[in-house]
Design an enzyme around this catalytic site. Structure first.
Site, PDB file in Angstrom:
ATOM      1  N   TYR A  46     112.053  64.780  65.823  1.00  0.00           N
ATOM      2  CA  TYR A  46     110.585  64.905  65.211  1.00  0.00           C
ATOM      3  C   TYR A  46     109.805  65.545  66.359  1.00  0.00           C
ATOM      4  CZ  TYR A  46     110.219  63.959  60.495  1.00  0.00           C
ATOM      5  OH  TYR A  46     110.130  63.860  58.961  1.00  0.00           O
ATOM      6  N   GLU A  48     106.177  67.048  65.552  1.00  0.00           N
ATOM      7  CA  GLU A  48     104.875  67.389  64.710  1.00  0.00           C
ATOM      8  C   GLU A  48     104.003  67.687  66.038  1.00  0.00           C
ATOM      9  OE1 GLU A  48     106.087  64.517  62.718  1.00  0.00           O
ATOM     10  OE2 GLU A  48     105.049  64.815  60.823  1.00  0.00           O
ATOM     11  N   ASP A 196     104.299  91.933  55.827  1.00  0.00           N
ATOM     12  CA  ASP A 196     105.342  91.171  55.594  1.00  0.00           C
ATOM     13  C   ASP A 196     106.646  91.806  55.796  1.00  0.00           C
ATOM     14  OD1 ASP A 196     107.707  89.440  54.921  1.00  0.00           O
ATOM     15  OD2 ASP A 196     106.815  88.851  53.022  1.00  0.00           O
ATOM     16  N   THR A 222     110.908  86.667  58.132  1.00  0.00           N
ATOM     17  CA  THR A 222     111.896  85.488  57.846  1.00  0.00           C
ATOM     18  C   THR A 222     112.887  86.047  58.851  1.00  0.00           C
ATOM     19  OG1 THR A 222     113.149  86.948  56.357  1.00  0.00           O
ATOM     20  CG2 THR A 222     111.763  84.922  55.652  1.00  0.00           C
ATOM     21  N   LYS A 225     117.306  87.683  57.856  1.00  0.00           N
ATOM     22  CA  LYS A 225     117.709  88.899  57.081  1.00  0.00           C
ATOM     23  C   LYS A 225     118.243  89.978  58.195  1.00  0.00           C
ATOM     24  CE  LYS A 225     114.935  87.884  52.891  1.00  0.00           C
ATOM     25  NZ  LYS A 225     113.573  87.146  53.324  1.00  0.00           N
ATOM     26  N   ARG A 231     118.113  80.608  58.861  1.00  0.00           N
ATOM     27  CA  ARG A 231     116.856  80.747  58.001  1.00  0.00           C
ATOM     28  C   ARG A 231     115.805  80.343  58.616  1.00  0.00           C
ATOM     29  NH1 ARG A 231     119.728  82.044  53.305  1.00  0.00           N
ATOM     30  NH2 ARG A 231     118.003  82.227  52.138  1.00  0.00           N
TER      31      ARG A 231
HETATM   32  N1  DSN Z   1     114.974  86.408  48.209  1.00  0.00           N
HETATM   33  C1  DSN Z   1     114.522  87.214  49.197  1.00  0.00           C
HETATM   34  C2  DSN Z   1     115.190  88.664  48.753  1.00  0.00           C
HETATM   35  O1  DSN Z   1     116.463  88.724  48.323  1.00  0.00           O
HETATM   36  O2  DSN Z   1     114.525  89.763  48.883  1.00  0.00           O
HETATM   37  C3  DSN Z   1     113.017  87.468  49.434  1.00  0.00           C
HETATM   38  O3  DSN Z   1     112.528  86.436  49.580  1.00  0.00           O
END
Ligand code: DSN
Length: 408
Positions: A46, A48, A196, A222, A225, A231
């Site tokens: 932890y 925080e 984003d 994120t 991707k 993640r």
């Molecule tokens: N779920 C993602 C996508 O497939 O684009 C976006 O958060």
């Protein structure tokens, strides 16, 4: 593993992932090193707070790993630590976006974001998301004629509605985004510009897509991707002062006092505003992925992702399929499988493809006349297959297979 039932599920999923052709635009395959970090003992801790300011003891190594991740995030995108800060604690993209609004937009204030059916995201202010309940979305879309962003129309909407923050960066928009134009629109109405870049972060890192950093106040991404990490998410924010709340209109709640920087306000919004303890194992794994992305091999990968997507689009077009906006500049493309009733629905297309071992997702197309649960199109992406070494010649074969499966 002692738990045989869970172990079997993991093995089955492993086999499924190896067996299929994965064209989900938002997925990827991480390295063994990323997985090792993700499964490490950091999951037990932890922490925080932030490095040097924790609410728990025993965090001297946690501090190092979080600082390492922050440093690598800034380095990868060539950002000066004097001007930019990276918060690597968001659990994923949705809380990252939420935290930015929490920091910069007064409750009831306006977020100008792309409508979901044109390629936006739920957290860009959609009504079913908390971001559309606590704040008001000013929606925008693409031009009906070109299926691309129409910046003059965006400016018109912004001037009329006066949003507090404008979001650029989408989940199903295949074209390049002109961030300079977005900056101009934001400046014309005194709004913050948030990009984003979740979908195309890896392409920016690899020099295969325009970088938003020169123009944005805040960039969220994120890490799982095109960036090919675990993640998780990162918020990059400028260390400039937040705007004077006196200039805010239409706000039910005043935001922070004006001596606070954007970066400080966002840190506060992430913790303690929205989240509890950071997932240090995720942060350690992101640190590994960020270093992997800072290599010539990754640059080559990012460029190949785009080449593969272009080839897939061209080959499908040659076979008579309508590619939304006429092609792609990125890792993804949208196919209009319905073609005003001459083809099949997106749902049927994705089901047929899955039966044949090709995994895609059904997707609305701009100005879709069908419902989101059975829309007119499918979204295809090349990041995952490119990680497996797929090149243009393989894409030609995949396109031929898709065509054969989708033909009525
Ligand atoms: N779920 C993602 C996508 O497939 O684009 C976006 O958060």
């Amino acid at each position: 593993m002692k738990d045989k039932r869970t172990e079997r599920l993991i093995r089955r999923e492993e086999r499924r992932q190896k067996r299929v052709v994965n064209l989900i635009a938002s997925e990827n395959y991480v390295s063994d090193d990323v997985r090792e970090a993700l499964a490490s003992v950091f999951t037990n801790k932890y922490a925080e707070g932030y490095p040097g300011k924790r609410y728990y003891g025993g965090n001297e190594i946690s501090d190092e790993v979080e600082r390492l991740c922050e440093e690598r995030a800034l380095k990868l995108f060539k950002l000066s630590p004097k001007k930019w800060h990276a918060n690597v604690q968001p659990y994923s993209g949705s809380p990252a976006n939420f935290a930015v609004y929490l920091a910069l937009v007064p409750t009831g204030g306006k977020i100008m974001g792309m409508t979901l059916s044109h390629g936006g995201h739920l957290t860009h202010g959609h009504g079913v998301s908390a971001t559309g309940k606590l704040w008001e979305q000013v929606p925008y879309g693409v031009s009906k004629k070109t299926e691309r962003l129409d910046y003059a129309e965006l400016l018109r909407v912004a001037k009329k509605k006066k949003p507090h923050l404008i979001v650029a960066g989408f989940t199903a928009y295949p074209r390049k985004i002109n961030f300079k134009k977005f900056r101009g629109i934001a400046d014309a109405v005194g709004a913050y510009l948030m990009v984003d870049m979740s979908h195309f972060a890896g392409l920016v890192a690899g020099g295969a897509y325009p970088s938003p950093f020169k123009y944005a106040d805040v960039v969220t991404t994120t890490t799982h991707k095109t960036l090919r990490g675990p993640r998780g998410a990162i918020i990059f924010s400028r260390k400039s002062e937040i705007r004077n709340p006196k200039s805010e209109t239409n706000s039910k709640r005043k935001i922070q006092n004006s001596k606070v920087t954007i970066a400080q306000a966002i840190d506060k919004a992430v913790f303690p505003g929205l989240q509890g303890g950071p997932h240090l194992n995720q942060i350690a794994a992101a640190a590994v992925a960020l270093q992997e992305a800072d290599t010539p091999a990754f640059k080559k990968y990012a460029k190949q992702v785009v080449k593969n997507a272009r080839m897939l689009a061209e080959e499908l077009q040659k076979r008579g399929w309508r590619v939304v906006s006429g092609g792609t500049d990125s890792h993804l493309l949208l196919i209009d499988t319905w073609m005003r009733g001459r083809g099949i629905s997106g749902k049927e297309a994705s089901e047929r493809l899955e039966k044949a071992g090709i995994i895609v997702n059904m997707n609305t197309i701009p100005f879709d006349t069908r419902k989101p649960m059975d829309p007119s199109g499918i979204r295809l992406g090349t990041p995952a297959e490119t990680t497996r070494g797929v090149k243009e010649k393989d894409m030609k074969k995949i396109a031929a297979k898709i065509d054969a499966i989708l033909k009525k």
